[in-house]
Scaffold this active site. Structure first.
Site, PDB file in Angstrom:
ATOM      1  N   LYS A  53      -2.759  36.425 -10.744  1.00 40.31           N
ATOM      2  CA  LYS A  53      -4.161  36.757 -10.457  1.00 40.31           C
ATOM      3  C   LYS A  53      -4.353  38.271 -10.517  1.00 40.31           C
ATOM      4  CE  LYS A  53      -4.884  32.644  -7.627  1.00 40.31           C
ATOM      5  NZ  LYS A  53      -4.880  31.999  -6.314  1.00 40.31           N
ATOM      6  N   GLN A  97      -4.582  32.880  -0.194  1.00 39.62           N
ATOM      7  CA  GLN A  97      -3.767  31.972  -1.006  1.00 39.62           C
ATOM      8  C   GLN A  97      -3.292  30.792  -0.157  1.00 39.62           C
ATOM      9  OE1 GLN A  97      -3.308  32.174  -4.293  1.00 39.62           O
ATOM     10  NE2 GLN A  97      -1.954  30.408  -4.391  1.00 39.62           N
ATOM     11  N   ASP A 120     -13.231  31.515  -3.756  1.00 38.91           N
ATOM     12  CA  ASP A 120     -12.614  30.194  -3.900  1.00 38.91           C
ATOM     13  C   ASP A 120     -13.658  29.090  -3.713  1.00 38.91           C
ATOM     14  OD1 ASP A 120      -9.990  29.717  -4.568  1.00 38.91           O
ATOM     15  OD2 ASP A 120      -9.202  30.220  -2.590  1.00 38.91           O
TER      16      ASP A 120
HETATM   17  N1  GUN Z   1      -3.313  27.439  -4.216  1.00 39.02           N
HETATM   18  C1  GUN Z   1      -3.316  26.662  -5.331  1.00 39.02           C
HETATM   19  N2  GUN Z   1      -4.529  26.709  -5.923  1.00 39.02           N
HETATM   20  C2  GUN Z   1      -5.295  27.519  -5.176  1.00 39.02           C
HETATM   21  C3  GUN Z   1      -6.651  27.973  -5.285  1.00 39.02           C
HETATM   22  O1  GUN Z   1      -7.406  27.619  -6.187  1.00 39.02           O
HETATM   23  N3  GUN Z   1      -7.060  28.824  -4.309  1.00 39.02           N
HETATM   24  C4  GUN Z   1      -6.257  29.209  -3.290  1.00 39.02           C
HETATM   25  N4  GUN Z   1      -6.760  30.025  -2.373  1.00 39.02           N
HETATM   26  N5  GUN Z   1      -5.009  28.815  -3.168  1.00 39.02           N
HETATM   27  C5  GUN Z   1      -4.537  27.978  -4.102  1.00 39.02           C
END
Ligand code: GUN
Length: 285
Positions: A53, A97, A120
């Site tokens: 990311k 996350q 998110d």
């Molecule tokens: N862990 C796996 N996919 C995601 C996501 O789309 N957002 C977040 N915050 N954590 C994740």
């Protein structure tokens, strides 16, 4: 014989659009859009996702900070960090996350994120907007990626039967709302669904988001269907989707591979949400 949907290429096209829009934003407002990611603990997969990311932000001109916190971080400390980022006007997007270590209550913690910075799309406020059919709310990244793939491939959604396998908060449920907003007829299946194959065989668009390799086989798919595989499970070091790709690909289908299908789109949509959040915040100032 099937046709592969190249998520990597679609992702590249959209990232180039995001890069241009980000440059225009930075030109206009004198600062770049900025994402803050909080990573708690040492989960190796999460570390890789967060690093990807971060790199993707930098490649598109979006600012990125990663806040690493120890595995035993107390809830109040994490919440204080979120509050600090909510107040920081140079931060436009906040992502915690997931999964969090077991002692932390994910649903409770996510609610502390300012919905305007919730890239998110997981806060109750943003879920409610999505549920209400609001088309420019911050929606979860993976489901948004699925919709973008269908649109960029010119696959008709309106009036079509979309069958989703999986009802998670991150994918299945929000995707059902996004597809409804696009006027699809939507069925959501899950682990208790009886005769799953009978349902999936009626799908014009079949999306599997379960995390069980080989779940969807050739006999579960209708000729002419579009198959979107959101599953990612590591088997012997290799990434596998939910769809038994080789057998399904023998049919007249369009299909996303794993890897190289939905995966690259998730981060792309995170970049899009960060930019969109920054634009909305500037318009409010
Ligand atoms: N862990 C796996 N996919 C995601 C996501 O789309 N957002 C977040 N915050 N954590 C994740």
């Amino acid at each position: 014989m099937g046709q592969i949907i190249d998520g990597k290429n679609i992702s590249k096209l959209i990232r180039s659009e995001i890069k241009d829009r980000t440059a225009a934003f930075t030109d206009r407002y004198g600062h770049e859009p900025k994402l803050a990611v909080i990573l708690v603990g040492e989960d190796p997969a999460s570390k890789i996702y967060v690093s990807n990311k971060h790199k993707a932000c930098l490649q598109t001109g979006i600012g990125s900070i990663v806040i690493e916190m120890s595995e035993d971080t107390e809830e109040t400390v994490l919440i204080d960090k979120i509050k600090e980022l909510n107040e920081d006007s140079t931060v436009n997007g906040i992502l915690v996350q997931l999964p969090l270590p077991k002692h932390l209550n994910e649903k409770k913690i996510i609610e502390y994120i300012d919905p305007r910075k919730d890239v998110d799309g997981l806060t109750l406020a943003n879920s409610a907007l999505l549920y209400n059919g609001n088309t420019d709310c911050l929606a979860p990244c993976t489901p948004r990626g699925v919709i973008e793939i269908l649109k960029k491939e010119g696959i008709k959604i309106s009036g079509k039967h979309a069958v989703i396998v999986g009802r998670s908060m991150l994918v299945g449920k929000p995707l059902a709302m996004l597809l409804l907003n696009e006027n699809a007829t939507v069925t959501v299946c899950h682990s208790r669904t009886e005769d799953l194959g009978a349902v999936t065989r009626t799908a014009d668009i079949l999306i599997s988001a379960v995390g069980r390799p080989g779940l969807v086989k050739a006999e579960d798919v209708k000729d002419g269907a579009t198959v979107i595989d959101v599953g990612t499970t590591r088997v012997d070091g290799k990434l596998r989707g939910d769809v038994d790709f080789d057998s399904v690909f023998e049919k007249d289908v369009r299909i996303t591979p794993v890897p190289g299908g939905v995966g690259p789109m998730t981060i792309t949509m995170l970049l899009m949400n960060t930019l969109q959040a920054a634009e909305m915040q500037e318009e409010e100032r």
